[in-house]
Structure formats: structure tokens, C-alpha cells
Design an enzyme around this catalytic site. Structure first.
Site, PDB file in Angstrom:
ATOM      1  N   HIS A  42     -20.813 -46.093 -10.282  1.00  0.00           N
ATOM      2  CA  HIS A  42     -22.080 -46.508 -10.887  1.00  0.00           C
ATOM      3  C   HIS A  42     -22.784 -45.298 -11.452  1.00  0.00           C
ATOM      4  O   HIS A  42     -22.708 -44.212 -10.862  1.00  0.00           O
ATOM      5  CB  HIS A  42     -22.974 -47.203  -9.841  1.00  0.00           C
ATOM      6  N   GLU A  94     -20.235 -55.545  -8.947  1.00  0.00           N
ATOM      7  CA  GLU A  94     -19.272 -56.451  -9.569  1.00  0.00           C
ATOM      8  C   GLU A  94     -18.156 -56.907  -8.625  1.00  0.00           C
ATOM      9  O   GLU A  94     -17.607 -57.989  -8.778  1.00  0.00           O
ATOM     10  CB  GLU A  94     -18.641 -55.808 -10.807  1.00  0.00           C
TER      11      GLU A  94
HETATM   12  N1  COA Z   1     -12.369 -45.831 -11.310  1.00  0.00           N
HETATM   13  C1  COA Z   1     -11.786 -44.614 -11.437  1.00  0.00           C
HETATM   14  N2  COA Z   1     -12.436 -43.514 -11.860  1.00  0.00           N
HETATM   15  C2  COA Z   1     -13.742 -43.657 -12.133  1.00  0.00           C
HETATM   16  C3  COA Z   1     -14.410 -44.873 -12.003  1.00  0.00           C
HETATM   17  C4  COA Z   1     -13.672 -45.993 -11.562  1.00  0.00           C
HETATM   18  N3  COA Z   1     -14.231 -47.183 -11.421  1.00  0.00           N
HETATM   19  N4  COA Z   1     -15.710 -44.707 -12.357  1.00  0.00           N
HETATM   20  C5  COA Z   1     -15.844 -43.418 -12.690  1.00  0.00           C
HETATM   21  N5  COA Z   1     -14.659 -42.781 -12.565  1.00  0.00           N
HETATM   22  C6  COA Z   1     -14.387 -41.373 -12.796  1.00  0.00           C
HETATM   23  C7  COA Z   1     -14.281 -41.051 -14.284  1.00  0.00           C
HETATM   24  O1  COA Z   1     -12.967 -41.213 -14.750  1.00  0.00           O
HETATM   25  C8  COA Z   1     -14.751 -39.637 -14.310  1.00  0.00           C
HETATM   26  O2  COA Z   1     -13.711 -38.824 -13.846  1.00  0.00           O
HETATM   27  P1  COA Z   1     -13.453 -37.386 -14.485  1.00  0.00           P
HETATM   28  O3  COA Z   1     -14.730 -36.630 -14.312  1.00  0.00           O
HETATM   29  O4  COA Z   1     -12.307 -36.859 -13.713  1.00  0.00           O
HETATM   30  O5  COA Z   1     -13.165 -37.630 -15.939  1.00  0.00           O
HETATM   31  C9  COA Z   1     -15.852 -39.598 -13.242  1.00  0.00           C
HETATM   32  O6  COA Z   1     -15.514 -40.631 -12.321  1.00  0.00           O
HETATM   33  C10 COA Z   1     -17.249 -39.831 -13.783  1.00  0.00           C
HETATM   34  O7  COA Z   1     -17.213 -40.959 -14.637  1.00  0.00           O
HETATM   35  P2  COA Z   1     -18.304 -41.278 -15.741  1.00  0.00           P
HETATM   36  O8  COA Z   1     -17.687 -42.183 -16.759  1.00  0.00           O
HETATM   37  O9  COA Z   1     -18.945 -40.023 -16.201  1.00  0.00           O
HETATM   38  O10 COA Z   1     -19.365 -42.054 -14.897  1.00  0.00           O
HETATM   39  P3  COA Z   1     -20.463 -43.003 -15.487  1.00  0.00           P
HETATM   40  O11 COA Z   1     -21.681 -42.757 -14.717  1.00  0.00           O
HETATM   41  O12 COA Z   1     -20.585 -42.921 -16.949  1.00  0.00           O
HETATM   42  O13 COA Z   1     -19.789 -44.407 -15.182  1.00  0.00           O
HETATM   43  C11 COA Z   1     -19.401 -46.639 -14.783  1.00  0.00           C
HETATM   44  C12 COA Z   1     -20.366 -45.469 -14.560  1.00  0.00           C
HETATM   45  C13 COA Z   1     -19.945 -47.876 -14.067  1.00  0.00           C
HETATM   46  C14 COA Z   1     -19.302 -46.925 -16.267  1.00  0.00           C
HETATM   47  C15 COA Z   1     -18.000 -46.262 -14.213  1.00  0.00           C
HETATM   48  O14 COA Z   1     -18.103 -45.967 -12.852  1.00  0.00           O
HETATM   49  C16 COA Z   1     -16.970 -47.341 -14.459  1.00  0.00           C
HETATM   50  O15 COA Z   1     -16.354 -47.379 -15.527  1.00  0.00           O
HETATM   51  N6  COA Z   1     -16.735 -48.259 -13.443  1.00  0.00           N
HETATM   52  C17 COA Z   1     -15.802 -49.342 -13.629  1.00  0.00           C
HETATM   53  C18 COA Z   1     -16.457 -50.481 -14.392  1.00  0.00           C
HETATM   54  C19 COA Z   1     -17.460 -51.251 -13.557  1.00  0.00           C
HETATM   55  O16 COA Z   1     -17.242 -51.554 -12.399  1.00  0.00           O
HETATM   56  N7  COA Z   1     -18.591 -51.556 -14.205  1.00  0.00           N
HETATM   57  C20 COA Z   1     -19.675 -52.301 -13.597  1.00  0.00           C
HETATM   58  C21 COA Z   1     -20.849 -51.416 -13.336  1.00  0.00           C
HETATM   59  S1  COA Z   1     -22.093 -52.226 -12.364  1.00  0.00           S
END
Ligand code: COA
Length: 378
Positions: A257, A315
Site C-alpha cells: 500500500h 483487496e
Molecule cells: N507484490 C510484490 N512487490 C511489490 C508489491 C506487491 N504487491 N507492492 C509493491 N512491491 C514492490 C515494488 O515492486 C517495489 O519494489 P522495488 O523497489 O524492488 O522495485 C517496492 O515494493 C515499492 O513499490 P512501489 O510501486 O513504489 O509502491 P507504491 O507505493 O507505489 O505501490 C501499490 C502501492 C498498492 C500500487 C503496490 O503495493 C501494488 O502494486 N500492490 C498490488 C496491487 C494492489 O493490491 N492494489 C490495491 C491497493 S489497495
């Protein structure tokens, strides 16, 4: 340019609004909705009470709630144009979220000259019938007209299945809708506020918000989260399956998140609601498998992404709960919209009261000083 021209990708850490609607503390894992701890509100309130709270700032008393519910229920019939649009969308096999986005644009056709509060009620009342109507059209099933004597949640399940749901199922759905009703300045709420801040209208704001909610990084994750549990199928396959996914660089849906760096408090509320439902009338084996998948995912995320604190988000248990309620996966995200619409509209009212046009700046990183070349010389 502003005094601080620093570019913040994704606006992370930028405070772009003041709100009395909800407080999200990502370090403590705490969510407060209009002053109430989520855990207390979600499990006790009826969804219409939460709408009233978010739009008026106070809980309604009994007569007020009765009038509010009755008025809202009176808008359940969809305008004829909405129905035709949904029928046309079904012929093209549009996704339920796309159909809901198209339908929402028509929700105020018959209330165009009315106040924003009337529009708010009409939009909120029509989201569930639009989803249920579309889902039946898409599946070549006869459309079921709404009933006005049922609650909004109960009528939704009735319009989907033709059966009036039991109290445990309705409570499960209401708990879910309350849980997702508002959540700070998430992407769809921000979209709604940006739109209404231009002095545009409620329907435009909610339609834009639905567009933002559709993406898998926001509201589109619960379907894939459940698919993963089904694909894993049995506890002994979880570790290999998840490890391979992470080795391929894929994200695990239902984890991580932007704000919560501890467990998402909504996941706990929904996990409890799901457990209650599955114990009462569901497939306990699926519930146990999901718990095992969750524990394995967290362990492997800690191993593969150390220091990232990737924890279960809303989710994951949304998927389990909505599946237990009997909803099909393609309508999980529209059902999320059915809850979040209360917050979008609350934010629109708040933005109208206190807001200013939202207009950030961009840092230009393109070329300068280029010379125009006439087309025949390129
Ligand atoms: N599975 C695997 N790796 C994940 C991850 C997940 N669900 N969520 C984040 N990461 C990793 C990224 O690959 C990144 O790794 P890196 O630094 O080695 O490249 C790191 O964690 C940070 O990710 P980032 O995209 O910067 O975090 P964010 O704050 O932008 O992302 C979300 C938040 C929710 C978009 C992200 O956690 C995600 O894509 N989750 C899955 C989708 C989901 O469940 N969405 C519903 C949200 S309520």
C-alpha cells in the site's frame, strides 16, 4: 513556479486537501471515518447511515434515517436511457466497470435541474441497480426490477439473484461497503475533487472517479487476488507458486500500500467479517487456504523485498468476503464503487464548501530552443 518546485512522483507525501471525512494513519495502521474508528463503524452502521454521516457530518436519528433511506430508495429506477445504454454495452461485452462508468454519466438525466443533494442521492441509489442490471444483461438473464422496501445492499443482492438475502449476508456486505466508504485522498477521490473543484457537476466527478477506481493499482485488485488463491488451490503449493511469481518480478495482488506500512486496518475488519460469514454459511476450507496464502505471501515478500513492509491490503479480504457473499469476480470492483461513492460525494460537498481550484505545477524536462521546420522539409 512555487517556492518549493521539488517534483514528488505520484504526489507521495504531498498534502493536497484538508478533510473531516477520514483519517488514514499509515504508520499506526489506523483509519478513522468522520471521527469513528473504522472497527466500530463498519461492523455496526447501515450503509445509508454512513452516507448520511459523510455528507452531513453527523449520524442521523431514527426519523431522519427513515426519510433519508426512503428518499434514496425512490431513485432506484434507472432512467430509460441508462437501461438502453447498458443493453447496448452488453451487446459489445463491455466490462462491468466500463458499463458502470457509461451508465453513471446518465444518472442525473431526470434530476438535472435539482440540487446537488438530490443528485447525490440519485447517483448513490442507482449505482447498485446499474451493476445488477448490467450483470444480468451480460449473462443473458432476465433483468429484475428494484424493490423499494429493501435496504440498498439487500436490494442489490436481490436484483442480482432474484432472492432476498439473509441477514448474515447483508451484514457482511454492509460491513464491506462501510469499510471502503472513504479513505483519505486516494486516487479516485482525488480525481473527484479535481473535477468538482472546477465547479463542474456531481455526475462528472463520480464518473471520473469510477475511471480512476478501475485500474488494478487502485480498485481493480480483488479479482486477481482471489484468482491467485484459486490458482494455488492447496496449501502445499503456496510457497512455490508465490516464490515463482516474485522471481518473475510480478506483484502480488492484495499486498502493499502507498500509505500503510503496517497491516491495512481494513483487512482486519474484512477478515473478521469474512470469517463470520464463512463459519456461518461458507466454505471454511477456502477461508483457511486464503489465510495460509496470506501468511506465505507476507513471509516471502519480507524475504524478496526486505525493508518494504509489504502487508495485506484491503483487496485480499475484499475478494474473500465478496466471494462468500456470492458475488462473481467481475463485479467486485463495481461493488467497491458502490461503497466508495459515499466518500466521493462527501468529498465533493467538502470541496464545494472549502475548496479551491486544484491546479498543481509541472516541471518541464523537454527540449528548449527548437526551430520550426516546415512539413515539406521534414
Ligand atoms: N507484490 C510484490 N512487490 C511489490 C508489491 C506487491 N504487491 N507492492 C509493491 N512491491 C514492490 C515494488 O515492486 C517495489 O519494489 P522495488 O523497489 O524492488 O522495485 C517496492 O515494493 C515499492 O513499490 P512501489 O510501486 O513504489 O509502491 P507504491 O507505493 O507505489 O505501490 C501499490 C502501492 C498498492 C500500487 C503496490 O503495493 C501494488 O502494486 N500492490 C498490488 C496491487 C494492489 O493490491 N492494489 C490495491 C491497493 S489497495
Amino acid at each position: 513556479m512555487s517556492d518549493d518546485p521539488t517534483f514528488k512522483p505520484g504526489l507521495e507525501g504531498v498534502v493536497a486537501a484538508e478533510t473531516e471525512l477520514s483519517s488514514v494513519d499509515g504508520q499506526k495502521g489506523e483509519l478513522i471515518i468522520a471521527g469513528f474508528p473504522l472497527e466500530e463503524l463498519a461492523a455496526n452502521a447501515r450503509f445509508e447511515e454512513v452516507c448520511y454521516l459523510l455528507w452531513h457530518g453527523e449520524l442521523p436519528d431514527q426519523p431522519t434515517l427513515k426519510t433519508f433511506r426512503t428518499t434514496m430508495a425512490s431513485y432506484r429506477e434507472l432512467p430509460a436511457a441508462t437501461f438502453s445504454l447498458l443493453a447496448e454495452a452488453a451487446k459489445h461485452g463491455a466490462s462491468p466497470m466500463d458499463a458502470l462508468r457509461m451508465a453513471t454519466g446518465t444518472f442525473d438525466l431526470d434530476v438535472a435541474g435539482e440540487s446537488d443533494m438530490v443528485k447525490a442521492k440519485a447517483i448513490t441509489a442507482r449505482v447498485p441497480p446499474a451493476i445488477a442490471t448490467y450483470w444480468r444483461l451480460l449473462n443473458d438473464r432476465e433483468v429484475i426490477p428494484p424493490r423499494h422496501d429493501l435496504s440498498r445492499s439487500s436490494n442489490y443482492l436481490y436484483m442480482l439473484t432474484g432472492e432476498v438475502p439473509g441477514p448474515e449476508t447483508v451484514r457482511g456486505l454492509e460491513t464491506y461497503l462501510n469499510t471502503v466508504s472513504d479513505h483519505g485522498l486516494n486516487a479516485s477521490t482525488f480525481a473527484a475533487r479535481v473535477i468538482i473543484a472546477t465547479e463542474s457537476d456531481m455526475v462528472s466527478a463520480v464518473t471520473g472517479a469510477i475511471g480512476a477506481l478501475k485500474g488494478p493499482l487502485h480498485g481493480g485488485a480483488p479479482g486477481p487476488a482471489l484468482d491467485m488463491v484459486f490458482e494455488i488451490g492447496s496449501a502445499d503449493r503456496a510457497e512455490t507458486f508465490i516464490r515463482e511469481k516474485l522471481d518473475r518480478g510480478e506483484r502480488l495482488m492484495g499486498f502493499g500500500h502507498r500509505v500503510y506500512k503496517v497491516r491495512d486496518p481494513r483487512a482486519d475488519v474484512l477478515a473478521r467479517a469474512a470469517e463470520r460469514m464463512y463459519r456461518a454459511e461458507g466454505d471454511m476450507a477456502l477461508y483457511e487456504l486464503a489465510k495460509h496464502v496470506e501468511a506465505t505471501a507476507i513471509r516471502l515478500l519480507d524475504e524478496c523485498k526486505p525493508g518494504r513492509n509489504l502487508r495485506t491490503n484491503v483487496e485480499f479480504y475484499t475478494a474473500l468476503l465478496l466471494h462468500g457473499i456470492g458475488l462473481d469476480t467481475p463485479i467486485f470492483t463495481p461493488t467497491f464503487a458502490m461503497g466508495r461513492v459515499a466518500g466521493w460525494i462527501g468529498h465533493c460537498f467538502e470541496q464545494q464548501r472549502n475548496g479551491r481550484l486544484i491546479r498543481p505545477e509541472s516541471a518541464y524536462i523537454g527540449q528548449k530552443g527548437r526551430q520550426w521546420v516546415p512539413i515539406e522539409q521534414r
